[in-house]
Scaffold this motif. Structure first.
Motif, PDB file in Angstrom:
ATOM      1  N   GLN A   1      -3.149   0.314  -4.130  1.00 30.51           N
ATOM      2  CA  GLN A   1      -3.947   1.136  -3.231  1.00 30.51           C
ATOM      3  C   GLN A   1      -3.068   2.282  -2.760  1.00 30.51           C
ATOM      4  O   GLN A   1      -1.949   2.075  -2.301  1.00 30.51           O
TER       5      GLN A   1
ATOM      6  N   GLY B   1       1.878   5.176   0.244  1.00 34.62           N
ATOM      7  CA  GLY B   1       1.576   6.509   0.753  1.00 34.62           C
ATOM      8  C   GLY B   1       2.214   7.548  -0.150  1.00 34.62           C
ATOM      9  O   GLY B   1       3.362   7.377  -0.586  1.00 34.62           O
TER      10      GLY B   1
ATOM     11  N   SER C   1      -2.232   5.490   8.777  1.00 31.25           N
ATOM     12  CA  SER C   1      -2.637   4.875   7.515  1.00 31.25           C
ATOM     13  C   SER C   1      -2.151   3.431   7.466  1.00 31.25           C
ATOM     14  O   SER C   1      -1.376   2.974   8.310  1.00 31.25           O
ATOM     15  N   ASP C   2      -2.581   2.717   6.446  1.00 31.92           N
ATOM     16  CA  ASP C   2      -2.121   1.340   6.245  1.00 31.92           C
ATOM     17  C   ASP C   2      -0.930   1.268   5.311  1.00 31.92           C
ATOM     18  O   ASP C   2      -0.492   0.167   4.945  1.00 31.92           O
ATOM     19  N   ALA C   3      -0.412   2.411   4.911  1.00 30.18           N
ATOM     20  CA  ALA C   3       0.685   2.419   3.946  1.00 30.18           C
ATOM     21  C   ALA C   3       1.928   1.759   4.522  1.00 30.18           C
ATOM     22  O   ALA C   3       2.284   1.985   5.684  1.00 30.18           O
TER      23      ALA C   3
ATOM     24  N   HIS D   1      -2.705   5.908  -0.498  1.00 30.68           N
ATOM     25  CA  HIS D   1      -3.226   6.751   0.571  1.00 30.68           C
ATOM     26  C   HIS D   1      -2.548   8.117   0.511  1.00 30.68           C
ATOM     27  O   HIS D   1      -1.318   8.205   0.403  1.00 30.68           O
TER      28      HIS D   1
ATOM     29  N   ILE E   1       0.874  -1.175   0.000  1.00 31.00           N
ATOM     30  CA  ILE E   1       0.000   0.000   0.000  1.00 31.00           C
ATOM     31  C   ILE E   1       0.914   1.230   0.000  1.00 31.00           C
ATOM     32  O   ILE E   1       1.824   1.344   0.827  1.00 31.00           O
TER      33      ILE E   1
END
Length: 461
Positions: free
Chosen positions: A212, A193, A231-233, A214, A191
């Motif tokens: 995905q 960022g 975040s999930d980054a 962010h 993921i």
């Protein structure tokens, strides 16, 4: 390809520039439409009775400005589709404004006359002369070893980047190298960022490859570590030397915080954008120098310093490099081998360092004139981002007008500026912000342009 006619004048501008200008005008006037192929370098050289190097230089300049692209084994194809700026289209029903543009604050434009073509051509022609019988066109897929060796030395001396030549891959643009990286990483495992606002070319490339993404907001000294941790980054794309929109340089403390973050995550992707043009404060070392195993480093040779070719590079940690060898053994190198070998010698002979110092002084003078002109003509009606680095800046205009209205009003005065909405995931600013590049304008034009913009924006009621 249709017939074309061009009378080259030996006592005018360089031959390659005359050829470049001719094809550029043909494209802009619609005589060479989207999808049409230009004549091959060989046939064009024969037709105009010039060297293939002259045609190649003209074509490379057209490629660098986005008018054509080089399709391997097919040739040079027109890819320009006209000015697609939606803000212009809202207020301009025909081409009358564009024809009357006298001052263009386009970011990326440069003063071509400043480039030492004699030195460049001397290095290039010497190489051609020494290798006439055994020149290999294809070269190495990663890029020429001699260039990667020179870049490894340059990056270590200038930015503290720790690398061996085998870790470096040459490419035409940072966006192309981001696309390469996307093909090495798996979209369902990472993921990404990205800075918000930030470089849309990278962000859109990640999205187009199915990642995905962010948006991580910025604080006063760089990306928000607090928001990044929320975040999930697990991969963070940053431009610490010059954050594109805010033009800030990331603090050493923030760099250390990012290094702490990446210990428990995957990678930092460091876009060391225009590090060559920092004028006042000293350089901070690259983030890659703090943890080479966890940082993917991307950079390019500024078009100000190398207008005849697009040349970028990516430094891969060894675990990512192994993915390159396993997944992309047939990678097509996008930068002509002759350009790579010429630039490596240009670096080795010291021409690049000398020219860099000259251009820093020249653009620092333009920068001072630009900010003095803004202060004199607009005062406190605007806020300026990016006072210490780069060849462009952002003006936040304190007005109730929209971004598109500011652009249209400038056009009525014959001055073109550019919008910035594209750099945001979500726009949160109170006032509109426009982008102004001043690399191709002289000091008189810079002052005149800012004066006309002030009249357009603040005297129009």
């Amino acid at each position: 390809m249709r017939e074309f006619s061009l009378n080259l004048l030996s006592n005018q501008k360089p031959l390659f520039f005359q050829i470049y200008s001719y094809f550029k005008d043909e494209i802009l006037q619609g005589q060479l439409e989207y999808g049409v192929f230009l004549p091959s370098i060989r046939s064009c050289a024969q037709s105009l009775k010039v060297s293939k190097n002259t045609i190649e230089s003209a074509y490379h300049l057209l490629v660098s400005e986005g008018y054509i692209c080089n399709i391997p084994k097919k040739g040079y194809k027109v890819v320009y589709q006209g000015d697609q700026n939606v803000y212009d289209n809202l207020f301009v029903s025909d081409d009358s404004y564009n024809k009357n543009i006298h001052l263009d604050f386009r970011y990326g434009n440069i003063e071509l006359a400043s480039f030492p073509f004699n030195q460049w051509n001397k290095v290039r022609n010497t190489f051609i002369s020494d290798n006439q019988s055994d020149y290999m066109v294809e070269g190495k897929s990663q890029g020429e070893y001699i260039l990667r060796k020179e870049l490894s030395r340059l990056l270590y001396e200038s930015r503290g980047v720790v690398s061996n030549p085998e870790q470096i891959i040459i490419g035409s643009t940072p966006q192309q190298l981001v696309s390469l990286l996307c093909q090495l990483l798996e979209a369902d495992k990472y993921i990404i960022g990205v800075e918000n606002p930030g470089y849309d070319g990278a962000r859109n490339t990640f999205l187009n490859h199915g990642f995905q993404v962010h948006a991580i907001p910025l604080t006063g000294d760089g990306v928000s570590i607090e928001e990044l941790e929320k975040s999930d980054a697990d991969v963070m794309y940053v431009s610490p030397s010059q954050q594109f929109m805010n033009k800030m340089a990331m603090s050493q403390e923030k760099r250390q915080q990012l290094i702490q973050w990446v210990f428990s995550n995957k990678y930092i992707i460091e876009d060391d954008y225009e590090w060559e043009f920092k004028y006042e404060d000293g350089y901070l070392p690259s983030i890659q120098s703090l943890n080479p195993e966890k940082v993917v480093y991307i950079g390019r040779i500024s078009k100000v310093l190398l207008p005849v070719s697009n040349l970028s590079y990516i430094v891969l940690p060894y675990d990512v490099l192994s993915l390159f060898y396993s997944k992309m053994p047939e990678y097509d190198q996008s930068v002509p081998r002759l350009d790579q070998l010429t630039f490596s010698q240009y670096l080795s002979d010291g021409y690049w360092y000398k020219y860099l110092q000259k251009m820093r002084k020249q653009y620092e003078e333009k920068r001072k004139v630009f900010f003095e002109a803004i202060s004199h003509n607009m005062g406190t009606l605007v806020e300026i981002e990016g006072k210490d680095i780069g060849l462009h800046t952002f003006l936040t205009v304190k007005t109730d007008k929209t971004e598109s209205e500011l652009i249209a009003l400038g056009l009525k005065k014959g001055v073109k500026v550019y919008g910035t909405s594209r750099y945001w995931f979500h726009t949160t600013g109170k006032y509109p912000t426009v982008l102004l590049g001043y690399g191709a304008l002289n000091c008189e034009q810079i002052y005149k342009g800012t004066k006309l913009l002030a009249e357009a924006w603040f005297e129009s009621g």
